[in-house]
Structures are given as C-alpha cells and as structure tokens.
Design an enzyme around this catalytic site. Structure first.
Site, mmCIF file in Angstrom:
data_model
loop_
_atom_site.group_PDB
_atom_site.id
_atom_site.type_symbol
_atom_site.label_atom_id
_atom_site.label_comp_id
_atom_site.label_asym_id
_atom_site.label_seq_id
_atom_site.Cartn_x
_atom_site.Cartn_y
_atom_site.Cartn_z
ATOM 1 N N ARG A 85 62.068 38.549 58.465
ATOM 2 C CA ARG A 85 62.745 38.663 57.182
ATOM 3 C C ARG A 85 63.915 37.680 57.166
ATOM 4 O O ARG A 85 64.778 37.713 58.049
ATOM 5 C CB ARG A 85 63.241 40.087 56.953
ATOM 6 C CG ARG A 85 63.839 40.328 55.569
ATOM 7 C CD ARG A 85 64.181 41.792 55.391
ATOM 8 N NE ARG A 85 62.980 42.604 55.565
ATOM 9 C CZ ARG A 85 62.989 43.866 56.016
ATOM 10 N NH1 ARG A 85 64.127 44.434 56.349
ATOM 11 N NH2 ARG A 85 61.859 44.528 56.118
ATOM 12 N N ARG A 133 43.937 53.714 58.577
ATOM 13 C CA ARG A 133 44.191 53.937 57.154
ATOM 14 C C ARG A 133 43.371 52.996 56.284
ATOM 15 O O ARG A 133 42.958 53.342 55.179
ATOM 16 C CB ARG A 133 45.683 53.780 56.832
ATOM 17 C CG ARG A 133 46.558 54.891 57.372
ATOM 18 C CD ARG A 133 47.940 54.865 56.750
ATOM 19 N NE ARG A 133 48.640 53.612 56.984
ATOM 20 C CZ ARG A 133 49.371 53.355 58.052
ATOM 21 N NH1 ARG A 133 49.483 54.268 59.018
ATOM 22 N NH2 ARG A 133 50.004 52.188 58.184
ATOM 23 N N HIS A 160 56.963 36.769 49.659
ATOM 24 C CA HIS A 160 56.192 37.095 50.856
ATOM 25 C C HIS A 160 55.223 35.960 51.194
ATOM 26 O O HIS A 160 54.511 35.472 50.320
ATOM 27 C CB HIS A 160 55.374 38.377 50.646
ATOM 28 C CG HIS A 160 56.196 39.619 50.627
ATOM 29 N ND1 HIS A 160 55.668 40.876 50.859
ATOM 30 C CD2 HIS A 160 57.512 39.808 50.398
ATOM 31 C CE1 HIS A 160 56.629 41.778 50.775
ATOM 32 N NE2 HIS A 160 57.753 41.162 50.481
ATOM 33 N N GLU A 211 53.956 37.424 59.089
ATOM 34 C CA GLU A 211 54.422 37.675 57.727
ATOM 35 C C GLU A 211 55.889 37.268 57.627
ATOM 36 O O GLU A 211 56.703 37.630 58.488
ATOM 37 C CB GLU A 211 54.287 39.153 57.354
ATOM 38 C CG GLU A 211 54.756 39.425 55.921
ATOM 39 C CD GLU A 211 54.865 40.895 55.585
ATOM 40 O OE1 GLU A 211 54.198 41.328 54.635
ATOM 41 O OE2 GLU A 211 55.625 41.610 56.278
#
Length: 208
Positions: free
Chosen positions: A87, A66, A130, A149
């Site tokens: 997270r 992509r 983030h 991340e």
C-alpha cells in the site's frame, strides 16, 4: 540433537510465502529508488510511506476455499493475486497517477490488472488505485514470475479505508444503514478535501 524435519507440504507452503516476501522486497526497492530520484529531480516526494504484508498460509487456504478452488500451491499462485500486497500512501491525488506512470515504465514489471476506484469509486465511497503487477524473482535455480497487489491512495483515502475496515469487522459485515450513510458522506468529504489540497498545492507551485 537432530533438527525436526518439516513436513513436505508445510515446507512447500513456507517456500511459497518466502518467494512472495522476495517479491515485496523487489517492489519496495524499486519504489524507494523512484521516490528518492523524484525528490532529487523535482524536490518533491510523491510517496509519504509504504506498508506491505504477505498473507499467512491459513489466509491463503481460506480464500481458496471461499472461491471454490482446490487447496494447491498452483491454485494459490494462479487465482490469489493479493498474497503479497503493498500500500503506497501519497499526499495528493496527482501523486497517485505519477507513481502509476513510473511503475508502468519499469521494463521488468508487467501490469496485469488496473482498477481505478478514484475515477469510479465503489458504491460505499471507497477510493484507491489498485494494480496487480508481475515481477520476476531470480532464485538460485530459476526465475519465477510473482504477482503483487499494489494499492495507491492519499492519506485521507487511507484514513477513510482504515475506519471502514474497522467498522466492517466490528459489525461482522452487517453494518447499520445509518453508519453506511455517514461513511458515504465522509467519503465525499475526503474526495473534496483531496481536490482542495491539490488546488492549494498547484497555486503554491506558481510561486518560485
């Protein structure tokens, strides 16, 4: 019976995934140590819970395509920064920045990128902090820097993001305008709720 030999390219991709799993374990251990120490010193846990995941090989390859990159291990490591993701869910917005400061103080964690969607929410109302960090993973024959991340958000922010994610895929990205308007209103409610909850907590802290 001899074990079936794994094709070289498949073995290399599996090895890549394994290294990112090690990186998640490394970050997860650091966060749990920081959380437990913070509880001992300040009688407060800044972290409610932690979720983690590693992208599948198919997901990594799909994202490379992509983005217009050749499907190689090198490009995956260079251009896909969320192969490993953690997270962190907090109670209060102040905890988000406390955790961020604690992460910054880790001598072997390098902060690569910071995107603060709390101070500057996305147009749809999305809020979260983030981080892209790099941590060394010590293998048997080398030390390899690996990107992870990290998303840090409150319980209310996480609830909103989870609902938005489900709606996004329910309508295959073409979300009706009425629903997007309601989501934005809910995001404003979440922001106000987090602010009021933090205010209550700060008042409570004055009572010994």
């Amino acid at each position: 019976m001899e074990a079936m030999e794994i094709p070289r390219d498949v073995a290399e991709w599996n090895n890549l995934i394994l290294i990112y799993k090690f990186a998640l374990k490394e970050i997860d251990t650091k966060l749990n140590i920081l959380n437990e120490e913070f509880q001992f010193i300040h009688a407060h846990n800044p972290i409610e819970h932690i979720k983690s995941r590693v992208k599948t090989t198919d997901s990594i390859i799909g994202k490379l395509k992509r983005k217009g990159y050749d499907v190689t291990l090198e490009n995956a490591k260079e251009y896909i920064h969320d192969i490993a993701g953690i997270r962190i869910i907090c109670s209060f917005t102040s905890d988000i920045y406390t955790i961020y400061e604690l992460i910054k103080k880790q001598s072997d964690v390098k902060i690569i990128e910071v995107k603060d969607y709390i101070k500057t929410p996305k147009p749809n109302g999305y809020q979260s902090l983030h981080l892209i960090v790099e941590v060394p993973i010590f293998l048997s024959d080398r030390a390899e820097p690996v990107k992870v991340e990290i998303q840090i958000r409150t319980i209310a922010m996480d609830f909103w993001a989870s609902l938005e994610h489900k709606i996004f895929y329910k309508f295959n990205k073409a979300v009706p305008e009425g629903i997007t308007d309601q989501l934005k209103e809910c995001a404003d409610v979440v922001s106000n709720l987090d602010h009021r909850m933090l205010s209550i907590r700060n008042v409570m802290a004055q009572y010994k």
